[in-house]
Design a protein around this motif. Sequence first.
Motif, PDB file in Angstrom:
ATOM      1  N   LYS A  80      16.688 -78.984  68.820  1.00 11.50           N
ATOM      2  CA  LYS A  80      17.789 -79.883  69.176  1.00 11.50           C
ATOM      3  C   LYS A  80      18.436 -79.479  70.493  1.00 11.50           C
ATOM      4  CE  LYS A  80      18.846 -81.420  64.492  1.00 11.50           C
ATOM      5  NZ  LYS A  80      19.878 -81.526  63.426  1.00 11.50           N
ATOM      6  N   ARG A  81      18.476 -78.184  70.744  1.00 14.19           N
ATOM      7  CA  ARG A  81      19.049 -77.706  72.004  1.00 14.19           C
ATOM      8  C   ARG A  81      18.250 -78.250  73.187  1.00 14.19           C
ATOM      9  NH1 ARG A  81      23.798 -74.438  73.030  1.00 14.19           N
ATOM     10  NH2 ARG A  81      24.522 -73.837  70.966  1.00 14.19           N
ATOM     11  N   ILE A  82      16.931 -78.136  73.104  1.00 14.64           N
ATOM     12  CA  ILE A  82      16.072 -78.616  74.188  1.00 14.64           C
ATOM     13  C   ILE A  82      16.220 -80.117  74.355  1.00 14.64           C
ATOM     14  CG2 ILE A  82      13.683 -78.871  74.959  1.00 14.64           C
ATOM     15  CD1 ILE A  82      13.063 -76.226  73.549  1.00 14.64           C
ATOM     16  N   ALA A  83      16.184 -80.834  73.222  1.00 17.94           N
ATOM     17  CA  ALA A  83      16.301 -82.295  73.280  1.00 17.94           C
ATOM     18  C   ALA A  83      17.632 -82.727  73.880  1.00 17.94           C
ATOM     19  CB  ALA A  83      16.134 -82.874  71.882  1.00 17.94           C
ATOM     20  N   LYS A  84      18.690 -82.069  73.466  1.00 20.13           N
ATOM     21  CA  LYS A  84      20.032 -82.428  73.956  1.00 20.13           C
ATOM     22  C   LYS A  84      20.157 -82.160  75.460  1.00 20.13           C
ATOM     23  CE  LYS A  84      24.954 -81.754  72.853  1.00 20.13           C
ATOM     24  NZ  LYS A  84      25.179 -83.169  72.524  1.00 20.13           N
ATOM     25  N   LYS A  85      19.533 -81.077  75.893  1.00 16.63           N
ATOM     26  CA  LYS A  85      19.615 -80.730  77.309  1.00 16.63           C
ATOM     27  C   LYS A  85      18.790 -81.690  78.168  1.00 16.63           C
ATOM     28  CE  LYS A  85      21.880 -77.560  79.527  1.00 16.63           C
ATOM     29  NZ  LYS A  85      23.315 -77.353  79.297  1.00 16.63           N
ATOM     30  N   LEU A  86      17.671 -82.154  77.618  1.00 16.08           N
ATOM     31  CA  LEU A  86      16.781 -83.021  78.386  1.00 16.08           C
ATOM     32  C   LEU A  86      17.197 -84.487  78.356  1.00 16.08           C
ATOM     33  CD1 LEU A  86      13.238 -81.631  77.479  1.00 16.08           C
ATOM     34  CD2 LEU A  86      14.638 -81.108  79.477  1.00 16.08           C
ATOM     35  N   ASN A 118      17.186 -93.896  76.225  1.00 12.73           N
ATOM     36  CA  ASN A 118      17.393 -92.552  75.694  1.00 12.73           C
ATOM     37  C   ASN A 118      16.324 -91.657  76.315  1.00 12.73           C
ATOM     38  OD1 ASN A 118      17.100 -90.177  74.065  1.00 12.73           O
ATOM     39  ND2 ASN A 118      18.216 -91.187  72.415  1.00 12.73           N
ATOM     40  N   GLY A 119      16.748 -90.633  77.038  1.00  6.03           N
ATOM     41  CA  GLY A 119      15.800 -89.784  77.753  1.00  6.03           C
ATOM     42  C   GLY A 119      14.743 -89.152  76.871  1.00  6.03           C
ATOM     43  N   ASN A 120      15.059 -88.903  75.599  1.00  5.36           N
ATOM     44  CA  ASN A 120      14.086 -88.266  74.719  1.00  5.36           C
ATOM     45  C   ASN A 120      13.045 -89.247  74.195  1.00  5.36           C
ATOM     46  OD1 ASN A 120      14.972 -85.570  74.761  1.00  5.36           O
ATOM     47  ND2 ASN A 120      16.706 -86.122  73.475  1.00  5.36           N
ATOM     48  N   TYR A 121      13.233 -90.534  74.482  1.00  6.72           N
ATOM     49  CA  TYR A 121      12.237 -91.536  74.105  1.00  6.72           C
ATOM     50  C   TYR A 121      11.457 -92.044  75.305  1.00  6.72           C
ATOM     51  CZ  TYR A 121      14.758 -91.875  69.633  1.00  6.72           C
ATOM     52  OH  TYR A 121      15.341 -91.609  68.420  1.00  6.72           O
ATOM     53  N   SER A 122      11.774 -91.557  76.502  1.00  4.63           N
ATOM     54  CA  SER A 122      11.066 -92.000  77.707  1.00  4.63           C
ATOM     55  C   SER A 122       9.810 -91.165  77.924  1.00  4.63           C
ATOM     56  CB  SER A 122      11.982 -91.888  78.926  1.00  4.63           C
ATOM     57  OG  SER A 122      12.323 -90.537  79.176  1.00  4.63           O
ATOM     58  N   TRP A 123       8.882 -91.701  78.693  1.00  5.52           N
ATOM     59  CA  TRP A 123       7.635 -91.015  79.048  1.00  5.52           C
ATOM     60  C   TRP A 123       6.783 -90.651  77.830  1.00  5.52           C
ATOM     61  CZ3 TRP A 123       6.102 -91.120  83.943  1.00  5.52           C
ATOM     62  CH2 TRP A 123       7.050 -91.186  84.961  1.00  5.52           C
ATOM     63  N   GLY A 124       7.047 -91.252  76.671  1.00  2.00           N
ATOM     64  CA  GLY A 124       6.235 -90.953  75.489  1.00  2.00           C
ATOM     65  C   GLY A 124       6.501 -89.592  74.894  1.00  2.00           C
ATOM     66  N   LYS A 125       7.710 -89.026  75.110  1.00  4.13           N
ATOM     67  CA  LYS A 125       8.009 -87.688  74.594  1.00  4.13           C
ATOM     68  C   LYS A 125       8.002 -87.659  73.070  1.00  4.13           C
ATOM     69  CE  LYS A 125      11.039 -86.236  78.418  1.00  4.13           C
ATOM     70  NZ  LYS A 125      11.452 -87.525  79.004  1.00  4.13           N
ATOM     71  N   ALA A 126       8.443 -88.737  72.432  1.00  8.23           N
ATOM     72  CA  ALA A 126       8.497 -88.804  70.964  1.00  8.23           C
ATOM     73  C   ALA A 126       7.375 -89.719  70.481  1.00  8.23           C
ATOM     74  CB  ALA A 126       9.849 -89.347  70.494  1.00  8.23           C
ATOM     75  N   PRO A 127       6.566 -89.273  69.525  1.00  7.77           N
ATOM     76  CA  PRO A 127       5.404 -90.072  69.125  1.00  7.77           C
ATOM     77  C   PRO A 127       5.737 -91.299  68.298  1.00  7.77           C
ATOM     78  CG  PRO A 127       5.555 -88.106  67.766  1.00  7.77           C
ATOM     79  CD  PRO A 127       6.616 -87.974  68.820  1.00  7.77           C
ATOM     80  N   ARG A 128       6.938 -91.379  67.746  1.00  8.74           N
ATOM     81  CA  ARG A 128       7.274 -92.513  66.887  1.00  8.74           C
ATOM     82  C   ARG A 128       8.078 -93.605  67.592  1.00  8.74           C
ATOM     83  NH1 ARG A 128       7.457 -87.922  63.842  1.00  8.74           N
ATOM     84  NH2 ARG A 128       6.183 -87.904  61.957  1.00  8.74           N
TER      85      ARG A 128
END
Length: 278
Positions: free
Chosen positions: A159-165, A72-82
């Motif tokens: 959510k818009r930013i997350a969905k786009k990324l 999941n791109g939003n969990y890569s590179w440490g983008k999400a702290p959890r």
Amino acid sequence: MEDVQPQWSRETPWRQGHVLCAKARAALELHHLDADATCVVVISHDCDLANDNLRAEPDVEVIIGRVVSATNGNYSWGKAPRTLHLPMQRNGAILAVELVTTSKRLVLKSALAGFEPDGAFELDGKGLGVLRAWLSSRYNRAAFPDTFVRRMDKTGISKRIAKKLEPHGALISFVYFTIDGGQTLERPDTEPYELSIVLVYPPGDDAEVTADAADELAEAVKADCEAKLQDKKQIIIKSCIAISEDDLPVSRARVLTHWRLEHMTLKSDGDDPSAISI
């Protein structure tokens, strides 16, 4: 003749980022609810692992993770702290391991001493750097004005930013915000926040192609956010630009604030990444 119990020593083979083998997981009863995909990763620092004074440092900290079918791109590179999707190799093949902060456990060194790391798994230097940065990020997060955070949620911009990324997780390594030119004010309802977004990307093997893709994504993020923001009294998108990690000077980074896509780890979709059993 009695069996000699293995002892923990400074010559331990265990290092941060190593994975427990199946026998170690079974002996220590470390299992994810997705049992067949269980992947237990050592997260203690190498210096702590080398400490053979078990009174001062008796434990090894691990995370009970799992192998996932896709990153999941939003969990890569440490983008999400959890939640982190960490790229590793298993028998030479690339895969993603999902780690969740609430799945940390302590294991006695004396109990782990009789086992070797799972040699099938390999974490390279870049991946280890991502793991270390992610582990520290939970205790080193920037604080945004409460009013701004509420507006980001209310308008749906987060959510818009997350969905786009999300489809471009490998392209973008960091998302930075500048609010009102670096100020951190609690603004009244009649005053909008001015938001500038910076998407940072690793240059990769072909820097020109990567730059073009990142610039295109930055334009798409800006356009998508502006289309969503009908009420200009909430947030105004001043700019959204892409910049290479190689071109981001320390002086510029100091005035930027890291935005982490935390809401993605809080959504309820029936697939709880923190679900484990011990």
